[in-house]
Design an enzyme around this catalytic site. Sequence first.
Site, PDB file in Angstrom:
ATOM      1  N   CYS A   1       0.824  -1.223   0.000  1.00  0.00           N
ATOM      2  CA  CYS A   1       0.000   0.000   0.000  1.00  0.00           C
ATOM      3  C   CYS A   1       0.851   1.263   0.000  1.00  0.00           C
ATOM      4  CB  CYS A   1      -0.927   0.009   1.208  1.00  0.00           C
ATOM      5  SG  CYS A   1      -1.938  -1.478   1.396  1.00  0.00           S
TER       6      CYS A   1
ATOM      7  N   ASP B   1      -3.306  -3.935   7.355  1.00  0.00           N
ATOM      8  CA  ASP B   1      -4.398  -4.813   7.761  1.00  0.00           C
ATOM      9  C   ASP B   1      -4.312  -6.147   7.039  1.00  0.00           C
ATOM     10  OD1 ASP B   1      -5.105  -2.543   9.081  1.00  0.00           O
ATOM     11  OD2 ASP B   1      -7.113  -2.383   8.242  1.00  0.00           O
TER      12      ASP B   1
ATOM     13  N   CYS C   1      -2.459   3.317   3.082  1.00  0.00           N
ATOM     14  CA  CYS C   1      -3.224   2.199   3.627  1.00  0.00           C
ATOM     15  C   CYS C   1      -4.307   2.700   4.579  1.00  0.00           C
ATOM     16  CB  CYS C   1      -2.308   1.189   4.309  1.00  0.00           C
ATOM     17  SG  CYS C   1      -1.502   1.824   5.777  1.00  0.00           S
ATOM     18  N   ASP C   2      -5.102   1.761   5.073  1.00  0.00           N
ATOM     19  CA  ASP C   2      -6.379   2.075   5.715  1.00  0.00           C
ATOM     20  C   ASP C   2      -6.310   3.124   6.817  1.00  0.00           C
ATOM     21  OD1 ASP C   2      -7.152   0.107   4.013  1.00  0.00           O
ATOM     22  OD2 ASP C   2      -7.976  -1.236   5.535  1.00  0.00           O
ATOM     23  N   LYS C   3      -5.426   2.956   7.790  1.00  0.00           N
ATOM     24  CA  LYS C   3      -5.439   3.852   8.945  1.00  0.00           C
ATOM     25  C   LYS C   3      -4.552   5.066   8.758  1.00  0.00           C
ATOM     26  CE  LYS C   3      -8.128   0.784  10.446  1.00  0.00           C
ATOM     27  NZ  LYS C   3      -7.929  -0.110   9.300  1.00  0.00           N
TER      28      LYS C   3
ATOM     29  N   CYS D   1      -5.290  -1.725  -1.508  1.00  0.00           N
ATOM     30  CA  CYS D   1      -6.174  -2.811  -1.945  1.00  0.00           C
ATOM     31  C   CYS D   1      -7.233  -2.303  -2.915  1.00  0.00           C
ATOM     32  CB  CYS D   1      -6.822  -3.467  -0.734  1.00  0.00           C
ATOM     33  SG  CYS D   1      -5.618  -4.178   0.408  1.00  0.00           S
TER      34      CYS D   1
ATOM     35  N   GLU E   1     -10.225  -6.194  12.734  1.00  0.00           N
ATOM     36  CA  GLU E   1     -11.123  -6.573  11.647  1.00  0.00           C
ATOM     37  C   GLU E   1     -11.246  -8.091  11.568  1.00  0.00           C
ATOM     38  OE1 GLU E   1      -9.588  -4.761   8.142  1.00  0.00           O
ATOM     39  OE2 GLU E   1     -10.209  -2.738   8.731  1.00  0.00           O
TER      40      GLU E   1
ATOM     41  N   SER F   1     -13.301  -5.542   7.559  1.00  0.00           N
ATOM     42  CA  SER F   1     -12.548  -4.948   6.462  1.00  0.00           C
ATOM     43  C   SER F   1     -13.510  -4.369   5.438  1.00  0.00           C
ATOM     44  CB  SER F   1     -11.682  -6.025   5.807  1.00  0.00           C
ATOM     45  OG  SER F   1     -11.294  -5.641   4.511  1.00  0.00           O
TER      46      SER F   1
END
Length: 555
Positions: free
Chosen positions: A46, A78, A119-121, A191, A442, A468
């Site tokens: 990511c 993640d 990435c996600d966070k 992702c 998650e 997720s």
Amino acid sequence: MRSDQIKKGLKQAPARAMLRAVGVGDEDFGRPFVGVVNTFTDGMPCNFHLRELAQHLKAGLKEAGLFPFEFGAPAISDGISMGTPGMRASLVSREVIADSVELIAQGYLYDGMVGLSACDKTIPGTAMGVIRSGVPGMILYGGTIAPGEWQGRKLTIVEVFEAVGQRAAGKISEEELLEIERRAIPGPGACGGQYTANTMAMALEALGLSPVGYNAIPAVHPEKERATKEAGKILAWAIAHDWKPKDFLTRKSFLNAIAAVAATGGSTNAVLHLLALAKEAGVELSLDDFDQISRKTPVIADLRPWGTYTAWELYEAGGTALVFKRLLEAGLLFGEEKTLTGRTLAEEVERAYREQEGQKVVFPVEKALKPHGGLVVLKGNLAPKGAVLKLAGTERTYFEGPARVFDSEEAAMEKVLKGEIRPGDVVVIRYVGPKGAPGMPEMLSVTSAIVGEGLGPEVALLTDGRFSGGTRGLMIGHIAPEAFVGGPIALLEEGDRIRIDVEGRRLEVLLPEEELERRRARWRPRPPAFTHGLFARYAALVRQADEGAVLEDPL
């Protein structure tokens, strides 16, 4: 300039001496100083390309008359930590990133801040920190990954997770699983569906905190370099006009972001993160806002995990500006809201708008794929403060079945892989909430295994943890209060009858209140998972999911 406190005057000669050592020249002391938080790591795809992207960003900032200083912040994958104890670190990292950005902005008295995230966070984390820093700033997203390919179909990381369940059920061979594993992730980028990273990247454009159209550009697309350099001009304007995020982030801005998430079947994690961002901006926002906006916003983008296309294909079709254009045409966005450029959202959409001829990814509202958005908030005797479901991933709106109760994801995963979960079951995974895990991990490993085994339409899952953005099926998370603090989910026993009524927005255990009271009297709190260090401090301070799982302020 704020940075003059560090770089101007007689007494700051020692500071200037140190700054000269890192490349600041005589003429540079008259420029605004800008902090660039780079969440690069070579430990996951990511953020793998952000080191190079940061060089283009800094070049653009210098061309715009600013002087950038790059610093790092942690990034937790993640996809790598999923299903392991490492997943506890994911949501915790959001707060650490936000604190890191605030710390550097205050410590160096920068005039502006840029968050470079992927990435996600790292996206909400950098955004929270930039808002909190109180200076002009923006967030730039590293972009989505290119899709992989196997046997003529496009792959994302979710197909790998689901292949684990398919292998456990004997539906594919070990060799086929290995080929999917090898081909799913062809290079850098986040992702590749409308999972959490791409959902939040779109939400930040709708908020006005990222340039409209920028975040949709894929990680390895040739356009990314040019657009990254151009972003420097936007921040230079904002600094010149002292145009800070809190000047344009309004309640309507957040409702715009919710509508964008709902219209694209986006991740339920957006609920947590937008609640947290609203708190930083001083904007009132609640779970009910997500449900109300979702009820009136149709799904108009055919995106994975529930749909057909990847985020790369969304960019080719026209990107986020195309989605926003459709929503504006239907009166579903507040187009008059200002953005980081000083222009309105509607003006920014017109500047960025394009549409690929014959594209089949984004539809007009009158030809919507689903009449209502993807986010549903349920309440009832199992979730007095609320729970969240992404309806775009399932067609079922009513489910009733016996509870299969597990106090950890690992215990549930073991039963799933052994084939001991049956059609009609309601899998309950508890003590994995913000305080209990801690960090509200998650559940993608177990949900993907359920789907991979072909049980997706026949099994429901409830948890005080998270899901997720790649999750699909009747999966309900963010149950509040969580089990660790004595929420009703802690009182469930094996075989209890659970009712999920999506249309009625209810989540209930079919037991009389007297029985729940008897169980509550017997319930005893569990000892914390950590008694010292970061995770212990986090567990002590974190609030419940319905408040965004933010940390308590002392006052």
